[in-house]
Design an enzyme around this catalytic site. Structure first.
Site, PDB file in Angstrom:
ATOM      1  CB  ALA A 117      -0.940  -0.007   1.202  1.00 20.83           C
ATOM      2  CG  ASN A 173       2.129  -6.603   6.707  1.00 21.41           C
ATOM      3  OD1 ASN A 173       2.938  -7.253   7.346  1.00 21.41           O
ATOM      4  ND2 ASN A 173       0.869  -6.973   6.569  1.00 21.41           N
ATOM      5  CG  HIS A 217       0.416   4.111   4.692  1.00 17.67           C
ATOM      6  ND1 HIS A 217       0.424   3.490   5.918  1.00 17.67           N
ATOM      7  CD2 HIS A 217      -0.448   3.388   3.913  1.00 17.67           C
ATOM      8  CE1 HIS A 217      -0.383   2.436   5.877  1.00 17.67           C
ATOM      9  NE2 HIS A 217      -0.918   2.364   4.678  1.00 17.67           N
TER      10      HIS A 217
END
Length: 265
Positions: A117, A186, A216
């Protein structure tokens, strides 16, 4: 002529189902879905035969892990020792130094990791050639419900559940955080793999009831430059702990392993 990759998908959830259906539909030239491994009976709706892990190793030359860090720990070395390649989605398993060393030295199969991602990992890998970075930080923001964990005390859970705005849930390194959030962070391990140092990446996990998108933010700097990457993904409807883009990152990695030409590597 390049041989067709015979692929087994481990885990028929939010990631595995999308990637497996695309494979079964011929969406990745040079790769075919041979089997699915899952601990639940899938029935006739599955687009390929359901097999045990051992059967999959006899039938495939590439295993896609889409079932969590435990699968990497339990089966990773076994997959590679049979000469089968392994594509890992749950990169958080690699926060275990000993496991990482064993996987990277095992064979004759090869182990690969997908960025999932987050972007910018290829640039961070390139920057390593210039020397170490002075600072690398990752801030991950998600809905509180996707971050709840069994180890949390009641006080923290109540703060998360009643929050009207962002709440810092944990601060630590890329070595510490993925262990605490095995299905949600992750990305932290992926950044650390790119940088080459689990302890150099400082991670902050934030719960935000207004986080309609998973965010993120990577910031890195050193003598040779400064870098900032920010992504905001729609979460998967079936599993909000996973961003919808992740299975498509897996498919992109599969396309590279199948030898698709003319793409950015």
């Amino acid at each position: 002529m390049r041989a067709v990759r015979k692929v087994g998908v481990v885990g028929w959830g939010a990631i595995g189902r999308v990637a497996g259906d695309a494979l079964a539909a011929g969406g990745i030239p040079g790769a075919e879905l041979v089997c699915i491994v899952d601990n639940r009976p899938l029935g006739e709706t599955a687009p390929a035969p359901q097999m045990s892990f051992e059967q999959a190793l006899d039938s495939c030359d590439l295993i896609v892990e889409a079932a969590g860090q435990g699968v990497v720990r339990q089966w990773g070395e076994r997959v590679l020792s049979t000469g089968t390649d392994l594509l890992v989605a749950s990169t958080g398993a690699l926060t275990d130094d000993e496991l990482a060393k064993r996987l990277l030295s095992a064979g004759p199969g090869r182990v690969y990791f997908t960025g999932g991602a987050v972007g910018g990992l290829d640039l961070l890998q390139a920057v390593r050639g210039l020397g170490p970075l002075d600072s690398v930080t990752l801030t991950t923001t998600k809905l509180p419900s996707t971050l709840e964990q069994p180890w949390m005390d009641q006080e923290l859970l109540e703060r998360m559940r009643s929050a009207a705005g962002p709440v810092i849930v944990m601060s630590g390194t890329a070595r510490d955080v993925p262990v605490k959030f095995p299905r949600s962070t992750n990305v932290a391990a992926s950044v650390a793999l790119a940088v080459g140092d689990l302890d150099a990446v400082r991670v902050q996990v934030v719960a935000d009831p207004g986080a309609l998108r998973t965010r993120h933010v990577i910031e890195a700097s050193g003598a040779h430059g400064a870098y900032r990457f920010e992504v905001a993904h729609a979460p998967d409807a079936a599993n909000p702990a996973t961003s919808r883009v992740v299975p498509y990152a897996v498919l992109r990695s599969l396309a590279a392993l199948a030898g698709r030409t003319g793409q950015i590597l």
